[in-house]
Design a protein around this motif. Structure first.
Motif, PDB file in Angstrom:
ATOM      1  N   ALA A 206      -7.619 -10.228  -3.639  1.00 19.90           N
ATOM      2  CA  ALA A 206      -8.981 -10.642  -3.975  1.00 19.90           C
ATOM      3  C   ALA A 206      -9.014 -12.109  -4.392  1.00 19.90           C
ATOM      4  O   ALA A 206      -9.939 -12.843  -4.029  1.00 19.90           O
ATOM      5  CB  ALA A 206      -9.535  -9.765  -5.082  1.00 19.90           C
TER       6      ALA A 206
ATOM      7  N   PRO B 169     -12.192  -7.677  -6.682  1.00 19.93           N
ATOM      8  CA  PRO B 169     -11.567  -6.481  -6.112  1.00 19.93           C
ATOM      9  C   PRO B 169     -12.597  -5.444  -5.657  1.00 19.93           C
ATOM     10  O   PRO B 169     -12.426  -4.788  -4.640  1.00 19.93           O
ATOM     11  CB  PRO B 169     -10.704  -5.951  -7.242  1.00 19.93           C
ATOM     12  CG  PRO B 169     -10.387  -7.130  -8.061  1.00 19.93           C
ATOM     13  CD  PRO B 169     -11.611  -8.000  -7.986  1.00 19.93           C
ATOM     14  N   LEU B 170     -13.694  -5.314  -6.399  1.00 15.42           N
ATOM     15  CA  LEU B 170     -14.731  -4.349  -6.028  1.00 15.42           C
ATOM     16  C   LEU B 170     -15.380  -4.741  -4.698  1.00 15.42           C
ATOM     17  O   LEU B 170     -15.621  -3.885  -3.831  1.00 15.42           O
ATOM     18  CB  LEU B 170     -15.785  -4.264  -7.131  1.00 15.42           C
ATOM     19  CG  LEU B 170     -16.905  -3.272  -6.905  1.00 15.42           C
ATOM     20  CD1 LEU B 170     -16.340  -1.855  -6.815  1.00 15.42           C
ATOM     21  CD2 LEU B 170     -17.915  -3.362  -8.018  1.00 15.42           C
ATOM     22  N   CYS B 171     -15.633  -6.012  -4.511  1.00 13.85           N
ATOM     23  CA  CYS B 171     -16.244  -6.498  -3.274  1.00 13.85           C
ATOM     24  C   CYS B 171     -15.284  -6.294  -2.086  1.00 13.85           C
ATOM     25  O   CYS B 171     -15.713  -5.916  -0.997  1.00 13.85           O
ATOM     26  CB  CYS B 171     -16.601  -7.966  -3.417  1.00 13.85           C
ATOM     27  SG  CYS B 171     -17.365  -8.677  -1.973  1.00 13.85           S
ATOM     28  N   ILE B 172     -14.008  -6.537  -2.301  1.00 15.21           N
ATOM     29  CA  ILE B 172     -13.017  -6.387  -1.230  1.00 15.21           C
ATOM     30  C   ILE B 172     -12.875  -4.919  -0.822  1.00 15.21           C
ATOM     31  O   ILE B 172     -12.743  -4.611   0.362  1.00 15.21           O
ATOM     32  CB  ILE B 172     -11.633  -6.944  -1.682  1.00 15.21           C
ATOM     33  CG1 ILE B 172     -11.760  -8.386  -2.139  1.00 15.21           C
ATOM     34  CG2 ILE B 172     -10.589  -6.773  -0.619  1.00 15.21           C
ATOM     35  CD1 ILE B 172     -12.068  -9.373  -1.079  1.00 15.21           C
ATOM     36  N   THR B 173     -12.927  -4.004  -1.785  1.00 17.14           N
ATOM     37  CA  THR B 173     -12.759  -2.585  -1.472  1.00 17.14           C
ATOM     38  C   THR B 173     -13.959  -2.024  -0.707  1.00 17.14           C
ATOM     39  O   THR B 173     -13.810  -1.093   0.049  1.00 17.14           O
ATOM     40  CB  THR B 173     -12.579  -1.739  -2.738  1.00 17.14           C
ATOM     41  OG1 THR B 173     -12.787  -2.486  -3.892  1.00 17.14           O
ATOM     42  CG2 THR B 173     -11.258  -1.107  -2.797  1.00 17.14           C
ATOM     43  N   LYS B 174     -15.129  -2.578  -0.924  1.00 15.19           N
ATOM     44  CA  LYS B 174     -16.306  -2.095  -0.197  1.00 15.19           C
ATOM     45  C   LYS B 174     -16.176  -2.452   1.258  1.00 15.19           C
ATOM     46  O   LYS B 174     -16.540  -1.801   2.137  1.00 15.19           O
ATOM     47  CB  LYS B 174     -17.576  -2.705  -0.767  1.00 15.19           C
ATOM     48  CG  LYS B 174     -17.967  -2.106  -2.060  1.00 15.19           C
ATOM     49  CD  LYS B 174     -19.290  -2.676  -2.495  1.00 15.19           C
ATOM     50  CE  LYS B 174     -19.734  -2.037  -3.784  1.00 15.19           C
ATOM     51  NZ  LYS B 174     -21.032  -2.518  -4.205  1.00 15.19           N
TER      52      LYS B 174
ATOM     53  N   ASN C 117      -5.745   5.981  -0.204  1.00 15.33           N
ATOM     54  CA  ASN C 117      -5.017   4.741   0.054  1.00 15.33           C
ATOM     55  C   ASN C 117      -4.976   3.923  -1.226  1.00 15.33           C
ATOM     56  O   ASN C 117      -6.020   3.592  -1.773  1.00 15.33           O
ATOM     57  CB  ASN C 117      -5.694   3.928   1.152  1.00 15.33           C
ATOM     58  CG  ASN C 117      -5.714   4.669   2.464  1.00 15.33           C
ATOM     59  OD1 ASN C 117      -4.763   5.344   2.801  1.00 15.33           O
ATOM     60  ND2 ASN C 117      -6.798   4.536   3.194  1.00 15.33           N
ATOM     61  N   ASN C 118      -3.790   3.587  -1.673  1.00 17.01           N
ATOM     62  CA  ASN C 118      -3.624   2.760  -2.866  1.00 17.01           C
ATOM     63  C   ASN C 118      -3.156   1.374  -2.442  1.00 17.01           C
ATOM     64  O   ASN C 118      -2.200   1.239  -1.692  1.00 17.01           O
ATOM     65  CB  ASN C 118      -2.587   3.361  -3.820  1.00 17.01           C
ATOM     66  CG  ASN C 118      -3.070   4.644  -4.444  1.00 17.01           C
ATOM     67  OD1 ASN C 118      -4.244   4.795  -4.724  1.00 17.01           O
ATOM     68  ND2 ASN C 118      -2.163   5.566  -4.667  1.00 17.01           N
ATOM     69  N   VAL C 119      -3.836   0.344  -2.947  1.00 19.78           N
ATOM     70  CA  VAL C 119      -3.425  -1.043  -2.727  1.00 19.78           C
ATOM     71  C   VAL C 119      -2.982  -1.569  -4.086  1.00 19.78           C
ATOM     72  O   VAL C 119      -3.795  -1.743  -4.985  1.00 19.78           O
ATOM     73  CB  VAL C 119      -4.572  -1.897  -2.148  1.00 19.78           C
ATOM     74  CG1 VAL C 119      -4.111  -3.323  -1.935  1.00 19.78           C
ATOM     75  CG2 VAL C 119      -5.074  -1.299  -0.853  1.00 19.78           C
TER      76      VAL C 119
ATOM     77  N   MET D 277      -4.096  -5.556  -5.224  1.00 20.55           N
ATOM     78  CA  MET D 277      -5.499  -5.871  -4.909  1.00 20.55           C
ATOM     79  C   MET D 277      -5.971  -7.139  -5.623  1.00 20.55           C
ATOM     80  O   MET D 277      -6.746  -7.911  -5.061  1.00 20.55           O
ATOM     81  CB  MET D 277      -6.400  -4.696  -5.282  1.00 20.55           C
ATOM     82  CG  MET D 277      -7.861  -4.947  -5.002  1.00 20.55           C
ATOM     83  SD  MET D 277      -8.239  -5.369  -3.302  1.00 20.55           S
ATOM     84  CE  MET D 277      -8.239  -3.780  -2.562  1.00 20.55           C
TER      85      MET D 277
ATOM     86  N   THR E  37       0.815  -1.206   0.000  1.00 21.63           N
ATOM     87  CA  THR E  37       0.000   0.000   0.000  1.00 21.63           C
ATOM     88  C   THR E  37       0.849   1.257   0.000  1.00 21.63           C
ATOM     89  O   THR E  37       2.036   1.223   0.317  1.00 21.63           O
ATOM     90  CB  THR E  37      -0.911   0.046   1.245  1.00 21.63           C
ATOM     91  OG1 THR E  37      -0.087   0.072   2.406  1.00 21.63           O
ATOM     92  CG2 THR E  37      -1.832  -1.126   1.310  1.00 21.63           C
TER      93      THR E  37
END
Length: 53
Positions: free
Chosen positions: A41, A48-53, A32-34, A37, A21
């Motif tokens: 995921a 990745p979208l589900c993990i970021t939520k 914050n940049n991962v 990702m 990160t």
């Protein structure tokens, strides 16, 4: 990722890949940049979208 060969191993411990990160600060905003990702995921069997939520 869960490997089928570890299914019967009672001592198997899941190990998630370390997050790579970077926190960027711009004025009043923190971003914050991962960078890995997709790997995280995939290891958690999600998108990745589900993990970021």
């Amino acid at each position: 990722m869960f490997i089928e060969s570890n299914r019967g191993d009672v001592l198997y411990r899941y190990k998630m890949p370390k997050l790579v990160t970077k926190i960027e600060r711009r004025g009043n905003c923190d971003i914050n940049n991962v960078f890995n990702m997709l790997n995280v995921a995939e290891a958690l069997a999600g998108t990745p979208l589900c993990i970021t939520k």
